[in-house]
Structures are given as C-alpha cells and as structure tokens.
Design a protein around this motif. Structure first.
Motif, PDB file in Angstrom:
ATOM      1  N   LEU A  99       0.832  -1.197   0.000  1.00 33.23           N
ATOM      2  CA  LEU A  99       0.000   0.000   0.000  1.00 33.23           C
ATOM      3  C   LEU A  99       0.871   1.253   0.000  1.00 33.23           C
ATOM      4  CD1 LEU A  99      -3.271   0.690   1.898  1.00 33.23           C
ATOM      5  CD2 LEU A  99      -1.464   2.392   1.917  1.00 33.23           C
ATOM      6  N   TYR A 100       1.932   1.244   0.789  1.00 30.85           N
ATOM      7  CA  TYR A 100       2.806   2.424   0.836  1.00 30.85           C
ATOM      8  C   TYR A 100       3.554   2.594  -0.483  1.00 30.85           C
ATOM      9  CZ  TYR A 100       5.957   5.937   2.734  1.00 30.85           C
ATOM     10  OH  TYR A 100       6.662   7.097   2.953  1.00 30.85           O
ATOM     11  N   SER A 101       3.964   1.489  -1.109  1.00 34.19           N
ATOM     12  CA  SER A 101       4.599   1.581  -2.426  1.00 34.19           C
ATOM     13  C   SER A 101       3.630   2.179  -3.434  1.00 34.19           C
ATOM     14  CB  SER A 101       5.055   0.199  -2.887  1.00 34.19           C
ATOM     15  OG  SER A 101       6.093  -0.292  -2.064  1.00 34.19           O
ATOM     16  N   ALA A 102       2.369   1.783  -3.353  1.00 36.16           N
ATOM     17  CA  ALA A 102       1.359   2.338  -4.255  1.00 36.16           C
ATOM     18  C   ALA A 102       1.184   3.832  -4.023  1.00 36.16           C
ATOM     19  CB  ALA A 102       0.030   1.613  -4.064  1.00 36.16           C
ATOM     20  N   LYS A 103       1.190   4.235  -2.766  1.00 32.75           N
ATOM     21  CA  LYS A 103       1.039   5.654  -2.443  1.00 32.75           C
ATOM     22  C   LYS A 103       2.201   6.456  -3.021  1.00 32.75           C
ATOM     23  CE  LYS A 103      -0.684   9.320  -0.433  1.00 32.75           C
ATOM     24  NZ  LYS A 103      -1.943   9.927  -0.952  1.00 32.75           N
ATOM     25  N   ILE A 124       2.015  -6.609  -6.630  1.00 36.30           N
ATOM     26  CA  ILE A 124       1.747  -5.987  -7.924  1.00 36.30           C
ATOM     27  C   ILE A 124       0.262  -5.716  -8.085  1.00 36.30           C
ATOM     28  CG2 ILE A 124       1.764  -6.369 -10.425  1.00 36.30           C
ATOM     29  CD1 ILE A 124       4.341  -8.019 -10.010  1.00 36.30           C
ATOM     30  N   ALA A 125      -0.568  -6.685  -7.724  1.00 31.52           N
ATOM     31  CA  ALA A 125      -2.016  -6.517  -7.854  1.00 31.52           C
ATOM     32  C   ALA A 125      -2.519  -5.355  -7.003  1.00 31.52           C
ATOM     33  CB  ALA A 125      -2.725  -7.813  -7.462  1.00 31.52           C
ATOM     34  N   ILE A 126      -1.958  -5.215  -5.803  1.00 32.09           N
ATOM     35  CA  ILE A 126      -2.388  -4.135  -4.911  1.00 32.09           C
ATOM     36  C   ILE A 126      -1.944  -2.780  -5.450  1.00 32.09           C
ATOM     37  CG2 ILE A 126      -2.026  -3.128  -2.610  1.00 32.09           C
ATOM     38  CD1 ILE A 126      -1.936  -6.044  -1.556  1.00 32.09           C
ATOM     39  N   VAL A 127      -0.708  -2.680  -5.896  1.00 31.02           N
ATOM     40  CA  VAL A 127      -0.220  -1.415  -6.442  1.00 31.02           C
ATOM     41  C   VAL A 127      -1.040  -1.020  -7.670  1.00 31.02           C
ATOM     42  CG1 VAL A 127       1.721  -0.280  -7.583  1.00 31.02           C
ATOM     43  CG2 VAL A 127       2.120  -1.657  -5.538  1.00 31.02           C
ATOM     44  N   ARG A 128      -1.271  -1.958  -8.564  1.00 31.36           N
ATOM     45  CA  ARG A 128      -2.031  -1.646  -9.774  1.00 31.36           C
ATOM     46  C   ARG A 128      -3.462  -1.229  -9.431  1.00 31.36           C
ATOM     47  NH1 ARG A 128      -1.017  -2.377 -14.903  1.00 31.36           N
ATOM     48  NH2 ARG A 128       0.661  -3.890 -14.600  1.00 31.36           N
ATOM     49  N   CYS A 166      -3.531   2.291  -7.687  1.00 32.19           N
ATOM     50  CA  CYS A 166      -3.129   3.395  -8.566  1.00 32.19           C
ATOM     51  C   CYS A 166      -4.137   3.660  -9.671  1.00 32.19           C
ATOM     52  CB  CYS A 166      -1.757   3.106  -9.180  1.00 32.19           C
ATOM     53  SG  CYS A 166      -0.397   3.212  -7.985  1.00 32.19           S
ATOM     54  N   ALA A 167      -5.098   2.758  -9.849  1.00 33.07           N
ATOM     55  CA  ALA A 167      -6.107   2.941 -10.890  1.00 33.07           C
ATOM     56  C   ALA A 167      -7.190   3.943 -10.476  1.00 33.07           C
ATOM     57  CB  ALA A 167      -6.750   1.603 -11.236  1.00 33.07           C
ATOM     58  N   GLY A 168      -7.267   4.257  -9.196  1.00 34.20           N
ATOM     59  CA  GLY A 168      -8.275   5.193  -8.715  1.00 34.20           C
ATOM     60  C   GLY A 168      -9.532   4.475  -8.260  1.00 34.20           C
ATOM     61  N   GLY A 169     -10.322   5.152  -7.453  1.00 31.13           N
ATOM     62  CA  GLY A 169     -11.526   4.543  -6.910  1.00 31.13           C
ATOM     63  C   GLY A 169     -11.217   3.621  -5.752  1.00 31.13           C
ATOM     64  N   TYR A 170     -12.266   3.081  -5.153  1.00 32.64           N
ATOM     65  CA  TYR A 170     -12.070   2.171  -4.032  1.00 32.64           C
ATOM     66  C   TYR A 170     -11.578   0.816  -4.530  1.00 32.64           C
ATOM     67  CZ  TYR A 170     -14.289   5.472  -0.896  1.00 32.64           C
ATOM     68  OH  TYR A 170     -14.567   6.589  -0.153  1.00 32.64           O
ATOM     69  N   PHE A 171     -10.634   0.260  -3.783  1.00 33.20           N
ATOM     70  CA  PHE A 171     -10.053  -1.025  -4.149  1.00 33.20           C
ATOM     71  C   PHE A 171      -9.911  -1.861  -2.893  1.00 33.20           C
ATOM     72  CE2 PHE A 171      -6.215  -3.708  -4.502  1.00 33.20           C
ATOM     73  CZ  PHE A 171      -6.557  -4.471  -5.610  1.00 33.20           C
ATOM     74  N   GLU A 172     -10.283  -3.131  -2.999  1.00 41.86           N
ATOM     75  CA  GLU A 172     -10.090  -4.053  -1.878  1.00 41.86           C
ATOM     76  C   GLU A 172      -9.344  -5.285  -2.371  1.00 41.86           C
ATOM     77  OE1 GLU A 172     -13.709  -6.304  -0.532  1.00 41.86           O
ATOM     78  OE2 GLU A 172     -14.713  -4.827  -1.828  1.00 41.86           O
ATOM     79  N   PHE A 173      -8.677  -5.950  -1.429  1.00 45.36           N
ATOM     80  CA  PHE A 173      -7.868  -7.107  -1.800  1.00 45.36           C
ATOM     81  C   PHE A 173      -7.907  -8.137  -0.686  1.00 45.36           C
ATOM     82  CE2 PHE A 173      -3.997  -9.605  -2.285  1.00 45.36           C
ATOM     83  CZ  PHE A 173      -3.992  -9.857  -3.649  1.00 45.36           C
ATOM     84  N   HIS A 174      -8.077  -9.393  -1.082  1.00 45.36           N
ATOM     85  CA  HIS A 174      -8.111 -10.490  -0.113  1.00 45.36           C
ATOM     86  C   HIS A 174      -7.231 -11.618  -0.655  1.00 45.36           C
ATOM     87  CE1 HIS A 174     -11.436  -8.285   1.659  1.00 45.36           C
ATOM     88  NE2 HIS A 174     -11.962  -8.204   0.433  1.00 45.36           N
ATOM     89  N   GLY A 175      -6.014 -11.696  -0.133  1.00 45.01           N
ATOM     90  CA  GLY A 175      -5.066 -12.679  -0.630  1.00 45.01           C
ATOM     91  C   GLY A 175      -4.503 -13.535   0.478  1.00 45.01           C
ATOM     92  N   PRO A 207     -12.043  -1.947   1.415  1.00 42.84           N
ATOM     93  CA  PRO A 207     -12.151  -0.967   0.334  1.00 42.84           C
ATOM     94  C   PRO A 207     -11.526   0.376   0.750  1.00 42.84           C
ATOM     95  CG  PRO A 207     -14.221  -2.124   0.627  1.00 42.84           C
ATOM     96  CD  PRO A 207     -13.361  -2.501   1.784  1.00 42.84           C
ATOM     97  N   VAL A 208     -10.465   0.764   0.053  1.00 42.74           N
ATOM     98  CA  VAL A 208      -9.772   2.029   0.307  1.00 42.74           C
ATOM     99  C   VAL A 208      -9.410   2.652  -1.040  1.00 42.74           C
ATOM    100  CG1 VAL A 208      -8.821   1.322   2.549  1.00 42.74           C
ATOM    101  CG2 VAL A 208      -7.502   0.914   0.455  1.00 42.74           C
TER     102      VAL A 208
END
Length: 291
Positions: A94-98, A142-146, A149-158, A165-166
């Motif tokens: 998440l921080y890398s994405a930011k 990679i999935a989280i960063v992508r 960075c695409a915008g809008g709310y994104f959630e991930f469960h891995g 959703p953030v």
C-alpha cells in the motif's frame, strides 16, 4: 527506440545535473537503481556479476528510488523516470502504491514502476518479511499497487495481504506502467501479464536477449496480452553504436538504458561530472540524433 541515461552509484550531487543534461540532449528517460541495505555478510551470490561477487556495491550511494525519481521528476519537464528495479515484495504494497501514484501524478505520468524480487534474503529479514513464497507475495504486491493506482475504491483479499475498500488520492490520470525485472522463467511469465520487461543482461549477448524476448512473446500469446502496449528495456554499457542499437531494435527492444562506464567496478566512481556530461552528449550526437 527510446534512450534512457543509466548512470548510477555515483556521487549524490551528480544526479540532478546529469538528468537535466540528458533531457537537454534528447534522452527519453533516466533509469534509477534500487538497493536498501548492504549486509556485512551474506552467502548469497549476486546475479548480475560473472563471479557472483557483490563487493562492487559496498560504499556505493543509493538514494531511495522513489525519492530520487521525485527529485529528477521535479527538476525536469519531459524526462521519464523508471526504477530498475524496486524490490517490491520487501516493502508494504500500500505504501509503495502511495509513493508511485504520488510521483506519477506529480510528474504528469512520467513515472514507470520497474519491480523485481530481491536477490538477498537479508533484505527480507531486515524488513521483517518472510523469504518463503516471495514470488506469490510479489504477485499480490503488484495486484495491490495496480489496483490502488487505478483510482476509486479497491479491496484485496489474498494469502498475505488483506485490504478493506480504500482509495488513494492523488492517482495518475493514466494507468501506471508496471515493468518486471529478473532472470527466471517466472519473471518472463510475470512480465507477460504486465506492461513490460527489464532485461538485466543474462550472458550479455543478443542471443540470450533473443531467447528471452521469444519466451515473453510466447507467454503474452498464451495470456492474450499481445494486443496491449509492451515495452522491453535492455541496458547497454560501454561502446554503443548504431549497429548495436539496430540489433536490439530488430529483437523488439523498445527502450535502451545506456551507461558509459563499468557500473560493476569495485572502485568508487571518481569520474568528473563534466566528463559524464560530455559522454552523454557525445552519444546523443553520434547515435540518438541519427535514429
């Protein structure tokens, strides 16, 4: 062919004037290496030297990749910044994405995120990240960063990461390019699902590069991604003429980072700044201007 200046492990004060000189001479971008630590002892061989030695890295300055990309981006107007490569799975995704989304937004989409696995277990240990299953962890990063960075709310469960959703703000107004570096077949497959590949040398010849490009093309065909834009970075060092460029171009290389000294030399860089600028200007006159 796009050319990127690939000077690294040089005096900190050199980077900004070199980036500005490269931009003025017609280079498309600047590639930025990544190294977090230098372990005092390690049993791991280094992948990018003939003998596996890592001594050339000791006492070499590495500005944090995201910081250097920001500095170069704000000091230039057209230059792309491409990390070559950020060790993504040892960092919080998440921080890398930011960081990546902020740089891309700040510089008008001039940031390319080149990412890879660290060759050293010590990187994982000091960052508190398990070394086991690092490939799977890398894919989730990679999935989280992508997604973020695409915008809008994104959630991930891995397996390794859980995100409710953030969303991030700002994000770039174009998709963030994510390019994969590495030697393994897994890296080639991973690249086929992303936006490009960063070739680090192999045996140093075009025969190896041709084999790598062929594999990636096969994996892109299997993944159904051949219709997407795809960039292949292949670094060249030393004497680079029009014939060298043409051979790489014929293989499908789209981007050539160039360095005019041995970046793997054990001794610290003592080349004067003006000589570096003269070298990059000479290449611009003799090669870039004639492409």
């Amino acid at each position: 062919m796009r050319f990127h200046y690939a000077e690294s492990m040089t005096a900190v004060a050199n980077y900004i004037p070199l980036a500005q000189a490269a931009e003025a001479s017609g280079y498309a971008g600047f590639t930025i290496p990544d190294s977090l630590i230098y372990p005092k002892s390690s049993d791991t061989s280094y992948s990018y030297t003939e003998d596996g030695g890592r001594e050339f890295l000791e006492n070499k300055p590495f500005i944090e990749s995201f910081v250097l990309a920001t500095a170069i981006g704000t000091a230039t107007k057209t230059l792309e910044m491409t990390t070559n490569v950020v060790k993504l799975p040892v960092r919080p995704p998440l921080y890398s994405a930011k960081l990546a989304s902020s740089i891309a937004a700040l510089t008008g989409n001039r940031f390319n995120l080149g990412v890879g696995l660290s060759v050293w277990p010590e990187d994982y240990a000091v960052m508190g990240v398990p070394y086991e299953k690092r490939g799977k962890r890398f894919d989730e990063c990679i999935a989280i960063v992508r997604g973020l960075c695409a915008g809008g709310y994104f959630e991930f469960h891995g397996e390794f990461y859980e995100l409710p959703p953030v969303k991030l703000n700002p994000v770039p107004d174009k998709p963030l390019p994510i390019l994969i570096g590495g030697f393994s077949d897994a890296a080639h497959k991973r690249a086929a699902h992303n936006d490009g590949f960063m070739y680090a040398g192999g045996d140093g010849g075009t025969a190896d590069l041709a084999n790598v490009v062929s594999k990636i093309t096969q994996y892109r065909t299997e993944a159904g991604t051949l219709d997407r834009p795809f960039r292949i970075f292949a670094t060249a060092m030393g004497a680079i003429d029009l014939d060298v460029v043409k051979r790489h171009e014929d293989l499908g290389v789209t981007d050539m980072p160039v360095a005019f000294r041995n970046l793997y030399a054990v001794e610290e860089d003592s080349q004067p700044l003006q000589q570096k600028i003269d070298d990059l200007n000479r290449f611009a006159d003799e090669v870039i201007a004639k492409i």
